[in-house]
Design an enzyme around this catalytic site. Structure first.
Site, PDB file in Angstrom:
ATOM      1  N   GLY A 168       2.298  -5.448  -3.459  1.00 47.76           N
ATOM      2  CA  GLY A 168       2.001  -6.387  -2.586  1.00 47.76           C
ATOM      3  C   GLY A 168       2.865  -5.915  -1.184  1.00 47.76           C
ATOM      4  O   GLY A 168       2.913  -4.773  -0.903  1.00 47.76           O
ATOM      5  N   CYS A 169       3.413  -7.036  -0.558  1.00 45.14           N
ATOM      6  CA  CYS A 169       3.997  -6.564   0.742  1.00 45.14           C
ATOM      7  C   CYS A 169       5.022  -5.599   0.755  1.00 45.14           C
ATOM      8  O   CYS A 169       5.984  -5.870  -0.103  1.00 45.14           O
ATOM      9  CB  CYS A 169       4.189  -7.677   1.442  1.00 45.14           C
TER      10      CYS A 169
END
Length: 246
Positions: free
Chosen positions: A47-48
């Site tokens: 993810g981020c």
């Protein structure tokens, strides 16, 4: 000359860097940007990458974190033109303190999104192995995790690490860079934002990972002055247990 830190209930500030510089001179201290220990490297997409970098940064045994782009074929990706690459975190770790399997345990349990939900390539779940041993451990770990999470289907790809492009400077140690005066007091430049040991650790602890007691047990390895420690203690206590992700 003796150095004394006066306790204050107000927020500690570091705007006057001369205080830190004087302490560094008097105590013969400097920020520790590198530890001379053997290490291995792991590369994960989960993810981020801002949150992942803080998560692993405050993990015992982790020596360096760098965010970047990998896993695709596009040349020289950037945040605005990533092509078929994924946001990833590259981690140097001390295998005598933490194992690749331990790192994977954090990986499976701390995705922002995308572990069992298909998502665009930028935020995909990805393990890029550096050798055959890592491949075997990753595949066995994924099998165990899949059994545990059934009937959900894990979307994680496992592939060889073939490239890595460091992300832009403003992405590196994103949480630490929010503490501008502290970052300035650590003498960080764009290269050190990618490679510094103390920046790696503080980027995690200041985001609330690990907690104040663990920070106190590791702080002697970082080369911080009393004023820097006081500033970090305050913010770590304030942020402990907060959410990590973007």
């Amino acid at each position: 000359m003796s150095l004394t830190i006066t306790k204050d209930v107000s927020t500690p500030e570091l705007k006057d860097l001369s205080t830190v510089r004087n302490e560094q001179k008097e105590l013969n201290l400097s920020p520790v940007h590198r530890l001379n220990v053997s290490h291995a490297t792991a590369t994960f997409g989960m993810g981020c990458f801002w949150g992942a970098e803080s998560l692993y940064g405050a993990t015992r045994g982790v020596l360096r974190t760098t965010v970047g782009y990998a896993g695709g074929s596009s040349e020289l990706p950037t945040y605005r033109k990533m092509g078929d690459h994924t946001e990833v975190l590259e981690i140097d770790y001390d295998p005598s303190v933490i194992s690749f399997k331990d790192l994977l345990d954090l990986f499976w349990n701390n995705h922002e999104y995308g572990l069992t939900t298909p998502i665009k390539r930028q935020y995909a779940s990805l393990i890029l192995y550096h050798d055959d041993n890592q491949r075997q451990i990753a595949e066995a770990s994924k099998f165990e995790e899949q059994e545990r999470r059934a009937p959900e289907v894990i979307t994680t790809d496992i592939a060889p690490k073939e490239n890595f492009y460091a992300a832009e400077t403003y992405h590196q140690k994103y949480r630490l860079q929010g503490h501008k005066d502290l970052a300035a007091s650590l003498n960080l430049n764009p290269q050190l934002l990618q490679s510094s040991y103390v920046a790696t650790k503080l980027n995690g602890y200041l985001a609330g990972v690990g907690g104040i007691e663990q920070f106190k047990s590791e702080v002697d390895t970082m080369g911080l002055t009393p004023t820097q420690r006081q500033y970090c203690n305050f913010h770590i206590e304030q942020n402990e247990g907060q959410g990590l992700y973007c």
